[in-house]
Design an enzyme around this catalytic site. Structure first.
Site, PDB file in Angstrom:
ATOM      1  N   GLU A 231       0.989  -1.065   0.158  1.00 23.84           N
ATOM      2  CA  GLU A 231      -0.084   0.214   0.027  1.00 23.84           C
ATOM      3  C   GLU A 231       1.088   1.562  -0.337  1.00 23.84           C
ATOM      4  OE1 GLU A 231      -3.452  -1.583   3.056  1.00 23.84           O
ATOM      5  OE2 GLU A 231      -2.002  -1.051   3.975  1.00 23.84           O
TER       6      GLU A 231
ATOM      7  N   GLU B   6      -7.708  -0.840  10.456  1.00 24.12           N
ATOM      8  CA  GLU B   6      -6.513  -0.404  12.154  1.00 24.12           C
ATOM      9  C   GLU B   6      -7.350   0.925  11.798  1.00 24.12           C
ATOM     10  OE1 GLU B   6      -5.803  -1.461   8.342  1.00 24.12           O
ATOM     11  OE2 GLU B   6      -4.164  -3.048   9.260  1.00 24.12           O
TER      12      GLU B   6
ATOM     13  N   ASP C   9     -11.832  -4.371  -2.824  1.00 21.22           N
ATOM     14  CA  ASP C   9     -12.778  -5.218  -2.632  1.00 21.22           C
ATOM     15  C   ASP C   9     -14.496  -4.831  -2.427  1.00 21.22           C
ATOM     16  OD1 ASP C   9     -11.070  -5.853   0.152  1.00 21.22           O
ATOM     17  OD2 ASP C   9     -13.270  -6.060   0.663  1.00 21.22           O
TER      18      ASP C   9
HETATM   19  N1  SAH Z   1      -3.812 -11.823   2.464  1.00 24.45           N
HETATM   20  C1  SAH Z   1      -3.153 -10.237   2.575  1.00 24.45           C
HETATM   21  C2  SAH Z   1      -4.086  -9.704   3.878  1.00 24.45           C
HETATM   22  C3  SAH Z   1      -4.012  -8.557   3.273  1.00 24.45           C
HETATM   23  S1  SAH Z   1      -5.770  -8.185   4.814  1.00 24.45           S
HETATM   24  C4  SAH Z   1      -2.308 -10.541   2.211  1.00 24.45           C
HETATM   25  O1  SAH Z   1      -0.977 -10.110   2.812  1.00 24.45           O
HETATM   26  O2  SAH Z   1      -1.841  -9.807   0.906  1.00 24.45           O
HETATM   27  C5  SAH Z   1      -6.397  -6.494   4.256  1.00 24.45           C
HETATM   28  C6  SAH Z   1      -5.826  -5.215   5.117  1.00 24.45           C
HETATM   29  O3  SAH Z   1      -6.434  -4.401   3.375  1.00 24.45           O
HETATM   30  C7  SAH Z   1      -6.159  -4.208   5.929  1.00 24.45           C
HETATM   31  O4  SAH Z   1      -4.561  -4.057   6.617  1.00 24.45           O
HETATM   32  C8  SAH Z   1      -6.996  -4.116   6.159  1.00 24.45           C
HETATM   33  O5  SAH Z   1      -7.173  -2.540   7.006  1.00 24.45           O
HETATM   34  C9  SAH Z   1      -7.322  -3.623   4.821  1.00 24.45           C
HETATM   35  N2  SAH Z   1      -8.780  -4.287   3.797  1.00 24.45           N
HETATM   36  C10 SAH Z   1      -8.627  -4.196   2.656  1.00 24.45           C
HETATM   37  N3  SAH Z   1     -10.312  -4.871   2.352  1.00 24.45           N
HETATM   38  C11 SAH Z   1     -10.057  -4.700   3.762  1.00 24.45           C
HETATM   39  C12 SAH Z   1     -11.400  -5.397   4.300  1.00 24.45           C
HETATM   40  N4  SAH Z   1     -12.850  -5.932   2.541  1.00 24.45           N
HETATM   41  N5  SAH Z   1     -12.037  -5.985   5.299  1.00 24.45           N
HETATM   42  C13 SAH Z   1     -10.683  -5.535   6.293  1.00 24.45           C
HETATM   43  N6  SAH Z   1     -10.096  -5.049   6.128  1.00 24.45           N
HETATM   44  C14 SAH Z   1     -10.161  -4.681   4.613  1.00 24.45           C
END
Ligand code: SAH
Length: 226
Positions: A6, A169, A192
């Site tokens: 990010e 966060e 998403d």
């Molecule tokens: N498997 C992923 C994990 C990302 S988790 C990886 O390591 O590539 C998601 C991160 O993006 C978190 O920091 C959160 O703040 C944000 N995020 C994006 N979409 C989200 C959603 N639908 N629900 C919660 N957090 C989300």
């Protein structure tokens, strides 16, 4: 910020220099620079040494926020990141939101007098109606929890305060900013659609890079005018 993916577009377009760890015991990594006369300290939560992944979620966010605020006494705390959006709010992948007027927790359910509200948090955000207009951004309540997915309880709580941007966060950081009376704002690019058909993890990974680019562009514009 929580994830290196990010942060990359911001680090490169602002030419931020990697300073490294602020505290040798903590995983947070500092990138620093100056943009339009403003000192920018980008504190990234760093990686988990056990699992090799970015420290996402509220624990690292709280710790990082405290570390950064105590060290730099910033004029403003900005939590830039990605998030889930909702069809019912008209969100599309790539949209960018500013948090407004509050950020809340959707997974701290404590059905006891006063603790119920305490759990939700209701942390205030810097008034950003004019900023959103000027930058062409959406506005909405950012809702934080420690899971990428959600259950019916989370969903109902989000609905109760009209949470339309789901992340992991913002509310944690907003709490620390409130303790230090430092203005807080979250800027979130949608990776998403929470109430859409594609599984979140699939859609998130598919759109992470594009959404992060968009996040970078809009964060720079925000830094330029605040
Ligand atoms: N498997 C992923 C994990 C990302 S988790 C990886 O390591 O590539 C998601 C991160 O993006 C978190 O920091 C959160 O703040 C944000 N995020 C994006 N979409 C989200 C959603 N639908 N629900 C919660 N957090 C989300």
């Amino acid at each position: 910020m929580a994830m290196l993916a990010e942060a990359k577009p911001i680090i490169s377009s602002l030419n931020l220099v990697k300073v490294g760890k602020v505290n040798k015991n903590l995983p947070m990594e500092l990138y620093s620079g100056v943009y339009k006369g403003k000192v920018v300290n980008l504190l990234l939560n760093g990686k988990c040494s056990t699992h090799g992944v970015d420290h996402i979620g509220t624990q690292a966010a709280t710790l990082g926020a405290h570390l950064g605020i105590e060290k730099f006494s910033p004029n403003m705390v900005i939590n830039a990141g990605t998030a889930g959006g909702f069809l019912h709010d008209g969100a599309s992948v790539g949209d960018v939101y500013l948090s407004h007027p509050i950020v809340c927790f959707h997974d701290r359910r404590i059905n006891l007098p006063n603790f119920k509200e305490y759990g939700i948090g209701n942390y205030p955000c810097y008034p950003s109606t004019n900023l959103a207009k000027e930058l062409g951004l959406k506005l909405g309540v950012v809702s934080t929890g420690n899971s990428l997915d959600f259950n019916t309880f989370d969903k109902n709580l989000m609905k109760s305060y009209n949470g339309v941007v789901k992340d992991m966060e913002a509310a944690a950081i907003a709490w620390v900013a409130q303790l230090y009376s430092t203005p807080f704002i979250a800027i979130k690019a949608i990776t998403d659609i929470v109430d859409g058909d594609i599984p979140t993890e699939e859609e998130f990974l598919l759109n992470l890079s594009e959404a992060s680019k968009k996040l970078g562009e809009k964060t720079l514009e925000l830094l330029a005018i605040i």
